[in-house]
Design a protein around this motif. Sequence first.
Motif, PDB file in Angstrom:
ATOM      1  N   SER A 275       0.786  -1.238   0.000  1.00 55.02           N
ATOM      2  CA  SER A 275       0.000   0.000   0.000  1.00 55.02           C
ATOM      3  C   SER A 275       0.820   1.291   0.000  1.00 55.02           C
ATOM      4  O   SER A 275       0.274   2.360  -0.293  1.00 55.02           O
ATOM      5  CB  SER A 275      -0.934   0.006   1.212  1.00 55.02           C
ATOM      6  OG  SER A 275      -0.201  -0.208   2.399  1.00 55.02           O
ATOM      7  N   THR A 276       2.082   1.220   0.369  1.00 54.78           N
ATOM      8  CA  THR A 276       2.919   2.427   0.421  1.00 54.78           C
ATOM      9  C   THR A 276       4.355   2.055   0.037  1.00 54.78           C
ATOM     10  O   THR A 276       4.684   0.881  -0.104  1.00 54.78           O
ATOM     11  CB  THR A 276       2.946   3.043   1.844  1.00 54.78           C
ATOM     12  OG1 THR A 276       3.410   2.062   2.773  1.00 54.78           O
ATOM     13  CG2 THR A 276       1.585   3.545   2.302  1.00 54.78           C
TER      14      THR A 276
ATOM     15  N   PHE B 246       8.016   1.080  -1.109  1.00 54.98           N
ATOM     16  CA  PHE B 246       8.543   0.177  -2.134  1.00 54.98           C
ATOM     17  C   PHE B 246       7.510  -0.859  -2.592  1.00 54.98           C
ATOM     18  O   PHE B 246       7.519  -1.272  -3.754  1.00 54.98           O
ATOM     19  CB  PHE B 246       9.793  -0.535  -1.615  1.00 54.98           C
ATOM     20  CG  PHE B 246      11.017   0.328  -1.611  1.00 54.98           C
ATOM     21  CD1 PHE B 246      11.585   0.731  -2.808  1.00 54.98           C
ATOM     22  CD2 PHE B 246      11.605   0.744  -0.428  1.00 54.98           C
ATOM     23  CE1 PHE B 246      12.723   1.538  -2.828  1.00 54.98           C
ATOM     24  CE2 PHE B 246      12.741   1.546  -0.433  1.00 54.98           C
ATOM     25  CZ  PHE B 246      13.299   1.943  -1.639  1.00 54.98           C
TER      26      PHE B 246
ATOM     27  N   ALA C 295      -0.708  -9.224   7.968  1.00 61.55           N
ATOM     28  CA  ALA C 295       0.006 -10.186   7.118  1.00 61.55           C
ATOM     29  C   ALA C 295       0.816 -11.190   7.934  1.00 61.55           C
ATOM     30  O   ALA C 295       1.196 -12.249   7.411  1.00 61.55           O
ATOM     31  CB  ALA C 295       0.937  -9.445   6.162  1.00 61.55           C
TER      32      ALA C 295
ATOM     33  N   LYS D 106      17.983  -7.405   9.297  1.00 62.19           N
ATOM     34  CA  LYS D 106      18.270  -7.484   7.857  1.00 62.19           C
ATOM     35  C   LYS D 106      19.236  -8.634   7.557  1.00 62.19           C
ATOM     36  O   LYS D 106      19.090  -9.313   6.542  1.00 62.19           O
ATOM     37  CB  LYS D 106      18.824  -6.147   7.337  1.00 62.19           C
ATOM     38  CG  LYS D 106      17.775  -5.016   7.288  1.00 62.19           C
ATOM     39  CD  LYS D 106      16.573  -5.376   6.435  1.00 62.19           C
ATOM     40  CE  LYS D 106      15.565  -4.246   6.310  1.00 62.19           C
ATOM     41  NZ  LYS D 106      14.279  -4.699   5.715  1.00 62.19           N
TER      42      LYS D 106
ATOM     43  N   THR E 174      10.195   7.359   3.257  1.00 60.38           N
ATOM     44  CA  THR E 174       8.948   6.604   3.383  1.00 60.38           C
ATOM     45  C   THR E 174       8.491   6.760   4.834  1.00 60.38           C
ATOM     46  O   THR E 174       9.229   7.306   5.666  1.00 60.38           O
ATOM     47  CB  THR E 174       9.116   5.087   3.092  1.00 60.38           C
ATOM     48  OG1 THR E 174       9.947   4.510   4.116  1.00 60.38           O
ATOM     49  CG2 THR E 174       9.726   4.814   1.730  1.00 60.38           C
TER      50      THR E 174
ATOM     51  N   SER F  59       8.379   4.560   6.987  1.00 58.27           N
ATOM     52  CA  SER F  59       9.271   3.798   7.864  1.00 58.27           C
ATOM     53  C   SER F  59      10.606   4.496   8.085  1.00 58.27           C
ATOM     54  O   SER F  59      11.100   4.569   9.209  1.00 58.27           O
ATOM     55  CB  SER F  59       9.523   2.406   7.289  1.00 58.27           C
ATOM     56  OG  SER F  59       8.308   1.736   7.184  1.00 58.27           O
TER      57      SER F  59
HETATM   58  P1  NAI Z   1       6.387   1.494   4.175  1.00 61.29           P
HETATM   59  O1  NAI Z   1       6.120   1.843   5.593  1.00 61.29           O
HETATM   60  O2  NAI Z   1       6.163   2.528   3.135  1.00 61.29           O
HETATM   61  O3  NAI Z   1       5.517   0.202   3.751  1.00 61.29           O
HETATM   62  C1  NAI Z   1       5.202  -0.812   4.651  1.00 61.29           C
HETATM   63  C2  NAI Z   1       4.072  -1.670   4.111  1.00 61.29           C
HETATM   64  O4  NAI Z   1       3.855  -2.764   5.025  1.00 61.29           O
HETATM   65  C3  NAI Z   1       2.717  -0.973   3.967  1.00 61.29           C
HETATM   66  O5  NAI Z   1       2.064  -1.457   2.817  1.00 61.29           O
HETATM   67  C4  NAI Z   1       1.955  -1.436   5.217  1.00 61.29           C
HETATM   68  O6  NAI Z   1       0.536  -1.451   5.075  1.00 61.29           O
HETATM   69  C5  NAI Z   1       2.477  -2.843   5.324  1.00 61.29           C
HETATM   70  N1  NAI Z   1       2.329  -3.432   6.661  1.00 61.29           N
HETATM   71  C6  NAI Z   1       2.938  -3.068   7.814  1.00 61.29           C
HETATM   72  N2  NAI Z   1       2.555  -3.899   8.813  1.00 61.29           N
HETATM   73  C7  NAI Z   1       1.702  -4.801   8.265  1.00 61.29           C
HETATM   74  C8  NAI Z   1       0.989  -5.919   8.763  1.00 61.29           C
HETATM   75  N3  NAI Z   1       1.076  -6.301  10.039  1.00 61.29           N
HETATM   76  N4  NAI Z   1       0.189  -6.607   7.911  1.00 61.29           N
HETATM   77  C9  NAI Z   1       0.075  -6.247   6.608  1.00 61.29           C
HETATM   78  N5  NAI Z   1       0.754  -5.212   6.071  1.00 61.29           N
HETATM   79  C10 NAI Z   1       1.543  -4.508   6.898  1.00 61.29           C
HETATM   80  O7  NAI Z   1       7.880   0.952   4.163  1.00 61.29           O
HETATM   81  P2  NAI Z   1       9.028   0.864   3.057  1.00 61.29           P
HETATM   82  O8  NAI Z   1      10.036   1.896   3.378  1.00 61.29           O
HETATM   83  O9  NAI Z   1       8.477   0.773   1.696  1.00 61.29           O
HETATM   84  O10 NAI Z   1       9.687  -0.532   3.479  1.00 61.29           O
HETATM   85  C11 NAI Z   1       9.493  -1.744   2.777  1.00 61.29           C
HETATM   86  C12 NAI Z   1      10.766  -2.576   2.871  1.00 61.29           C
HETATM   87  O11 NAI Z   1      11.825  -1.873   2.209  1.00 61.29           O
HETATM   88  C13 NAI Z   1      11.242  -2.803   4.309  1.00 61.29           C
HETATM   89  O12 NAI Z   1      11.794  -4.107   4.409  1.00 61.29           O
HETATM   90  C14 NAI Z   1      12.346  -1.774   4.458  1.00 61.29           C
HETATM   91  O13 NAI Z   1      13.293  -2.113   5.441  1.00 61.29           O
HETATM   92  C15 NAI Z   1      12.945  -1.828   3.068  1.00 61.29           C
HETATM   93  N6  NAI Z   1      13.810  -0.691   2.697  1.00 61.29           N
HETATM   94  C16 NAI Z   1      13.439   0.612   2.931  1.00 61.29           C
HETATM   95  C17 NAI Z   1      14.295   1.654   2.605  1.00 61.29           C
HETATM   96  C18 NAI Z   1      13.915   3.090   2.833  1.00 61.29           C
HETATM   97  O14 NAI Z   1      14.796   3.948   2.782  1.00 61.29           O
HETATM   98  N7  NAI Z   1      12.666   3.404   3.036  1.00 61.29           N
HETATM   99  C19 NAI Z   1      15.625   1.399   1.992  1.00 61.29           C
HETATM  100  C20 NAI Z   1      15.870   0.005   1.705  1.00 61.29           C
HETATM  101  C21 NAI Z   1      15.003  -0.993   2.083  1.00 61.29           C
END
Ligand code: NAI
Length: 399
Positions: free
Chosen positions: A50-51, A53, A112, A245, A276, A278
């Motif tokens: 939903s948000t 990556f 999830a 990680k 993001t 997070s």
């Molecule tokens: P985000 O916060 O934008 O997206 C998180 C997603 O997980 C959302 O769709 C949310 O609804 C879902 N979610 C969270 N808890 C949930 C649950 N219990 N059940 C179902 N859905 C749930 O985060 P982002 O930044 O896109 O992170 C995604 C991955 O990318 C993570 O593993 C993060 O560590 C990794 N990442 C992020 C970076 C950054 O700079 N933002 C850089 C490199 C990797």
Amino acid sequence: MIIQPRTRGFICLTAHPDGALQAVKNQIEYVKSKGKIKNGPKKVLVIGASTGFGLSSRIAAAFGSDAATIGVFFEKPASEGKMGTAGWYNSAAFEKEAHAAGLYAKSINGDAFSDDIKRQTIDLIKKDLGQVDLVVYSLASPRRTHPKTGVAYASVLKPIGEPFTNKTVDFHTGVVSDITISPVENEEDIANTIAVMGGEDWKFWIEDLKNAGVLADGVKTVAYSYIGPELTFPIYRNGTIGQAKNDLEKTVTVLNDLLKDLHGVSYVSVNKALVTQSSSAIPVVPLYISLLYKVMKEKGTHEGTIEQMQRLFAGRLYTENGEVPLDADGRIRIDDWEMAEDVQAEVAKYWDKVTTETLPDISDIEGYRKEFFNLFGFEIDGVDYKKDANENVKIPSIE
Ligand code: NAI
Ligand code: NA
């Protein structure tokens, strides 16, 4: 109603449905402008869709490869005068656009980490798609209830061993200050963070999907990781989150074994640091990102989540010759432009110079701030925020 941003620290409590729609449309237009991904995925499950990556992965698969997508996420619709969450509006926008383009798109809203949501997802795949050929795992969460034991784990963002002192920024005010973060007090903090953000839940998903027979021959699965520069190592890669990680990256070996008889493969992709929901919660990192953005924009190598995910699909996971380029540790690297030596050298130079006074000149703090609001549908070009917005937006596939 007229919807305005209302923030508390690094959280925005409101979200704008029309802004979210426009932001999703902008991502779709970007993917279309890059042309079709050859040999791309066709039936895709995105967990965390939903948000950030995950949303961009879903858009890249759907509009870059005509893929049918099922998205799983944890979001809230509007209720009793309270706005829905940004991810809710993003998903409503995504489904609307996907359906208009003749693409299959359905969503499942719930935890999830639970067995129940896994079962619902499997049932939906069986009913509508039969099997999936790509599973994207993009969850980011501060807590997880373990589905087998019922234990509730909370992650922490802390260094391990020594206290960590460095600069940080309040991106709302532009004030740069020193922050000292004390290290974990016990091994439990580390174990809890691994339980939330490590690889176990990814493994549970793949096991359940495989046992249900809903993974196609040659299936791929990918989860996302981060490394970043040395200056963030104590809080990120060598901190509690980094241990999680490491665990996620080790899970690749386990999943490759599990997927062998299906000729399937699992990957971790190391992504770029981006704004993001997070990443804005991690101390020090937003200041690094604001310097990084400045340097990469000047060099013309800046990317957002959609540019990253389009490049991941077209240039890594689904290359024309079928080869997936990996680093020495077996990981996909699309943080390559972030980690380029000249980029890092400049960021390091600016890091030494950055103060509240120099920040506006040497960083892209304004870009950081704008992107933060963009995540919630605010400050998106072309959206009329003076117009009444309807907050009661439905996600077509969710009753
Ligand atoms: P985000 O916060 O934008 O997206 C998180 C997603 O997980 C959302 O769709 C949310 O609804 C879902 N979610 C969270 N808890 C949930 C649950 N219990 N059940 C179902 N859905 C749930 O985060 P982002 O930044 O896109 O992170 C995604 C991955 O990318 C993570 O593993 C993060 O560590 C990794 N990442 C992020 C970076 C950054 O700079 N933002 C850089 C490199 C990797
Ligand atoms: Na995501």
